[in-house]
Motif scaffolding. Structure first.
Motif, mmCIF file in Angstrom:
data_model
loop_
_atom_site.group_PDB
_atom_site.id
_atom_site.type_symbol
_atom_site.label_atom_id
_atom_site.label_comp_id
_atom_site.label_asym_id
_atom_site.label_seq_id
_atom_site.Cartn_x
_atom_site.Cartn_y
_atom_site.Cartn_z
ATOM 1 N N UNK A 36 0.824 -1.199 0.000
ATOM 2 C CA UNK A 36 0.000 0.000 0.000
ATOM 3 C C UNK A 36 0.863 1.256 0.000
ATOM 4 N N UNK A 37 0.467 2.248 -0.796
ATOM 5 C CA UNK A 37 1.154 3.541 -0.788
ATOM 6 C C UNK A 37 0.970 4.244 0.549
ATOM 7 N N UNK A 38 -0.189 4.067 1.124
ATOM 8 C CA UNK A 38 -0.522 4.692 2.398
ATOM 9 C C UNK A 38 -0.347 3.642 3.495
ATOM 10 N N UNK A 70 7.336 12.936 3.060
ATOM 11 C CA UNK A 70 7.675 14.075 2.219
ATOM 12 C C UNK A 70 8.775 13.654 1.239
ATOM 13 N N UNK A 71 8.586 13.966 -0.029
ATOM 14 C CA UNK A 71 9.578 13.638 -1.044
ATOM 15 C C UNK A 71 10.797 14.554 -0.968
ATOM 16 N N UNK A 125 -6.286 5.758 -2.461
ATOM 17 C CA UNK A 125 -5.005 5.671 -3.161
ATOM 18 C C UNK A 125 -4.953 6.639 -4.340
ATOM 19 N N UNK A 126 -6.044 6.775 -5.059
ATOM 20 C CA UNK A 126 -6.076 7.705 -6.190
ATOM 21 C C UNK A 126 -5.984 9.159 -5.708
ATOM 22 N N UNK A 130 0.676 13.051 -6.443
ATOM 23 C CA UNK A 130 1.794 12.443 -7.152
ATOM 24 C C UNK A 130 3.124 12.804 -6.500
ATOM 25 N N UNK A 131 3.256 14.058 -6.108
ATOM 26 C CA UNK A 131 4.443 14.530 -5.398
ATOM 27 C C UNK A 131 3.994 14.941 -4.002
#
Length: 175
Positions: A36-38, A70-71, A125-126, A130-131
């Motif tokens: 999972x992204x989250x 954070x990216x 998730x959607x 993106x950043x």
């Protein structure tokens, strides 16, 4: 997916019309989905089920925060999200040869419940940007990490200039 059985809505005993279901979403919800992204969050999902003779119309309202990295500075921050989505579920015979429509879920007539956990997961998730940056959530980046990154970047630039190999001269001219 046994951990998510509370996200199954039994619709057979419901009268025709609108019905509301509330779900709390936390870390255990996201742990049930591999890769999972989250990884964590505190959200409330309200599902309005409109039962009709031949279909169900599901309205989703999801609001809360999800924990992201954070990216830029790599620190964790809470990203607020709020979204409204709709899904149509159509009743049909199992052997019906219709082409698959991504906007309509086909459910066999013998089904008695619908699991909304995957739909909720996909909607969340959607909604992930993106950043991911702390500034998007109104927070400031970790200054100590940014200073360290700037020092490392400056050190790499100095190291590049110290290379005195004549084979690299042609590439230096390309800068």
């Amino acid at each position: 997916m046994k951990a998510l059985k509370q996200f199954s809505i039994p619709f057979t005993g419901l009268k025709l019309g609108k019905h509301q279901f509330d779900f709390e979403i936390d870390k255990s919800f996201f742990d049930a989905f591999e890769h999972s992204l989250v990884k964590d969050g505190a959200l409330k999902a309200t599902v309005e089920l409109d039962k009709q003779e031949t279909m169900l119309i599901l309205g989703f309202h999801i609001k809360g925060t999800i924990k992201l990295n954070c990216d830029k500075c790599l620190s964790d921050f809470d990203q607020p999200i709020e979204l409204n989505e709709r899904q149509i579920v159509k009743f049909a015979e199992e052997a019906e040869g219709e082409e698959e429509d991504l906007e309509i879920i086909i459910l066999p007539r013998k089904e008695t419940a619908i699991d909304v956990s995957e739909l909720i997961y996909e909607f969340i998730t959607v909604a992930v940007p993106f950043i991911n940056k702390c500034e998007q959530a109104g927070q400031t980046c970790d200054e100590q990490m940014l200073d360290t990154l700037n020092k490392l970047q400056a050190g790499n630039e100095e190291q590049e200039e110290q290379i005195d190999d004549p084979r690299w001269e042609a590439l230096k001219k390309l800068k």
